[in-house]
Design a protein around this motif. Structure first.
Motif, PDB file in Angstrom:
ATOM      1  N   VAL A  99       0.841  -1.200   0.000  1.00 18.44           N
ATOM      2  CA  VAL A  99       0.000   0.000   0.000  1.00 18.44           C
ATOM      3  C   VAL A  99       0.876   1.250   0.000  1.00 18.44           C
ATOM      4  CG1 VAL A  99      -1.734   1.269   1.324  1.00 18.44           C
ATOM      5  CG2 VAL A  99      -1.863  -1.216   1.163  1.00 18.44           C
ATOM      6  N   VAL A 100       1.985   1.183   0.707  1.00 20.61           N
ATOM      7  CA  VAL A 100       2.895   2.319   0.777  1.00 20.61           C
ATOM      8  C   VAL A 100       3.513   2.602  -0.593  1.00 20.61           C
ATOM      9  CG1 VAL A 100       5.023   3.169   1.831  1.00 20.61           C
ATOM     10  CG2 VAL A 100       3.380   1.901   3.216  1.00 20.61           C
ATOM     11  N   ARG A 160       2.290   1.811  -3.558  1.00 23.20           N
ATOM     12  CA  ARG A 160       1.247   2.337  -4.443  1.00 23.20           C
ATOM     13  C   ARG A 160       0.947   3.800  -4.137  1.00 23.20           C
ATOM     14  NH1 ARG A 160      -3.228  -2.443  -5.245  1.00 23.20           N
ATOM     15  NH2 ARG A 160      -1.841  -3.832  -6.370  1.00 23.20           N
ATOM     16  N   ALA A 161       0.865   4.134  -2.867  1.00 24.31           N
ATOM     17  CA  ALA A 161       0.591   5.530  -2.492  1.00 24.31           C
ATOM     18  C   ALA A 161       1.736   6.441  -2.927  1.00 24.31           C
ATOM     19  CB  ALA A 161       0.367   5.630  -0.983  1.00 24.31           C
ATOM     20  N   ARG A 189       1.594   6.920  -6.696  1.00 23.49           N
ATOM     21  CA  ARG A 189       0.509   7.849  -7.056  1.00 23.49           C
ATOM     22  C   ARG A 189       0.931   9.300  -6.890  1.00 23.49           C
ATOM     23  NH1 ARG A 189      -3.412   4.191  -4.360  1.00 23.49           N
ATOM     24  NH2 ARG A 189      -4.544   3.199  -6.052  1.00 23.49           N
ATOM     25  N   VAL A 190       1.755   9.565  -5.899  1.00 17.53           N
ATOM     26  CA  VAL A 190       2.219  10.929  -5.655  1.00 17.53           C
ATOM     27  C   VAL A 190       3.352  11.301  -6.609  1.00 17.53           C
ATOM     28  CG1 VAL A 190       3.357  12.429  -3.968  1.00 17.53           C
ATOM     29  CG2 VAL A 190       1.489  10.937  -3.245  1.00 17.53           C
TER      30      VAL A 190
END
Length: 132
Positions: free
Chosen positions: A3-4, A6-7, A10-11
């Motif tokens: 999840v980290v 992917r986040a 995204r940024v």
């Protein structure tokens, strides 16, 4: 997939894509150019594919069209290179064109960037085991 990761992707991805385009278009006035910008854009596409997986990447990007996209880049470059011949000037004599030289050079850089980005992204797809 984390999840980290992917986040973070995204940024980072929009900034990386913007930097790739900036690098491609600033080859006339600073360090950079179409090749370098195309590599950064392709690296961003690869980063997205690695972070979100092959299925997600195939939903965003039709890998079958990458060959045509690369060809469009080559044609854009060829137009800039050969356009002076239509007005009686030599190959790459951009001063003979009815537009500012900087615009002709930026079109050439864009063509190079598109060709490089599409080719490198397709090569990644082939190496990853897909079809391009």
């Amino acid at each position: 997939m984390s999840v980290v990761v992917r986040a973070a992707v995204r940024v980072v991805a929009p900034f990386a894509m913007t930097f790739g385009l900036f690098t491609a278009f600033h080859g006339t006035s600073s360090v950079g150019g179409g090749f370098q910008g195309g590599v950064v854009v392709a690296a961003t596409a690869v980063l997205l594919a690695l972070a979100f997986g092959r299925d997600a990447a195939e939903r965003w990007l039709d890998v079958r069209s990458l060959g045509g996209t690369a060809a469009v880049g080559v044609v854009a470059l060829a137009v800039v290179v050969l356009a002076p011949l239509s007005v009686g000037a030599g190959v790459l004599d951009l001063r003979a064109l009815p537009v500012a030289v900087v615009y002709a050079v930026e079109l050439a850089e864009l063509g190079i960037a598109v060709a490089v980005a599409a080719t490198l992204t397709a090569l990644f797809g082939l190496l990853e085991g897909g079809e391009a």
